[in-house]
Design a protein around this motif. Structure first.
Motif, PDB file in Angstrom:
ATOM      1  N   LEU A  82       9.585  -4.829   6.593  1.00 55.26           N
ATOM      2  CA  LEU A  82       8.386  -5.268   5.887  1.00 55.26           C
ATOM      3  C   LEU A  82       7.242  -4.268   6.047  1.00 55.26           C
ATOM      4  O   LEU A  82       6.538  -3.953   5.084  1.00 55.26           O
ATOM      5  N   ASP A  83       7.061  -3.730   7.257  1.00 51.25           N
ATOM      6  CA  ASP A  83       6.030  -2.704   7.460  1.00 51.25           C
ATOM      7  C   ASP A  83       6.334  -1.461   6.645  1.00 51.25           C
ATOM      8  O   ASP A  83       5.442  -0.861   6.051  1.00 51.25           O
ATOM      9  N   LEU A  84       7.594  -1.062   6.612  1.00 44.59           N
ATOM     10  CA  LEU A  84       7.986   0.110   5.838  1.00 44.59           C
ATOM     11  C   LEU A  84       7.663  -0.087   4.365  1.00 44.59           C
ATOM     12  O   LEU A  84       7.108   0.793   3.709  1.00 44.59           O
ATOM     13  N   MET A  85       7.973  -1.259   3.842  1.00 45.10           N
ATOM     14  CA  MET A  85       7.696  -1.518   2.434  1.00 45.10           C
ATOM     15  C   MET A  85       6.191  -1.556   2.169  1.00 45.10           C
ATOM     16  O   MET A  85       5.724  -1.072   1.158  1.00 45.10           O
ATOM     17  N   ARG A  86       5.421  -2.096   3.113  1.00 45.19           N
ATOM     18  CA  ARG A  86       3.965  -2.119   2.949  1.00 45.19           C
ATOM     19  C   ARG A  86       3.377  -0.710   2.984  1.00 45.19           C
ATOM     20  O   ARG A  86       2.566  -0.336   2.151  1.00 45.19           O
ATOM     21  N   GLU A  87       3.757   0.072   3.989  1.00 46.86           N
ATOM     22  CA  GLU A  87       3.136   1.373   4.226  1.00 46.86           C
ATOM     23  C   GLU A  87       3.648   2.468   3.297  1.00 46.86           C
ATOM     24  O   GLU A  87       2.868   3.144   2.640  1.00 46.86           O
ATOM     25  N   CYS A  88       4.941   2.640   3.278  1.00 46.98           N
ATOM     26  CA  CYS A  88       5.529   3.802   2.599  1.00 46.98           C
ATOM     27  C   CYS A  88       5.776   3.578   1.119  1.00 46.98           C
ATOM     28  O   CYS A  88       5.750   4.528   0.348  1.00 46.98           O
ATOM     29  N   ILE A  89       6.035   2.365   0.728  1.00 45.29           N
ATOM     30  CA  ILE A  89       6.458   2.138  -0.639  1.00 45.29           C
ATOM     31  C   ILE A  89       5.327   1.567  -1.481  1.00 45.29           C
ATOM     32  O   ILE A  89       5.049   2.031  -2.562  1.00 45.29           O
ATOM     33  N   ILE A  90       4.652   0.574  -0.968  1.00 50.31           N
ATOM     34  CA  ILE A  90       3.637  -0.115  -1.735  1.00 50.31           C
ATOM     35  C   ILE A  90       2.259   0.496  -1.490  1.00 50.31           C
ATOM     36  O   ILE A  90       1.374   0.405  -2.316  1.00 50.31           O
TER      37      ILE A  90
END
Length: 115
Positions: free
Chosen positions: A100-108
């Motif tokens: 979830l952090d990866l999707m928040r930071e890197c993707i979104i």
């Protein structure tokens, strides 16, 4: 029929792959091309893999990017000539370490959850 939960996002991370059953000597390197809350697509050599193989992925950011290494367990759901589509073993995306952090930071592009 689409079985994935959530929209796919493009992400460039390196993945070291180890088959957890069937072919213990299987290790490969590849790239995470798409990720969603339920799984991901890996560009990698697929000889030695089969549908329903269990994989342990060590996923790291590309050189020069900020971020940390994640270890995820997945199940291969489909194979094609370019790689494998895999589903996370858990039904709860929040239990996939760092997803979830990866999707928040890197993707979104949103800040990580600071709870």
């Amino acid at each position: 029929m689409e079985l994935r939960e959530g929209r796919r996002r493009v992400i460039r991370m390196t993945a070291e792959v180890q088959n957890l059953h069937g072919a213990p000597e299987f290790r490969a390197s590849g790239w995470v091309r798409d990720v969603s809350l339920s799984g991901l697509y890996l560009e990698m050599p697929v000889s030695g893999l089969s549908v329903h193989s269990r994989l342990m992925l060590t996923v790291t950011p590309e050189p020069g990017a900020d971020g940390r290494t994640h270890v995820w367990q997945c199940i291969v759901m489909r194979l094609d000539e370019h790689g494998a589509g895999a589903m996370f073993e858990t039904e709860d995306p929040s239990s996939v370490d760092g997803l979830l952090d990866l999707m928040r930071e890197c993707i979104i592009g949103l800040p990580s959850d600071t709870r």
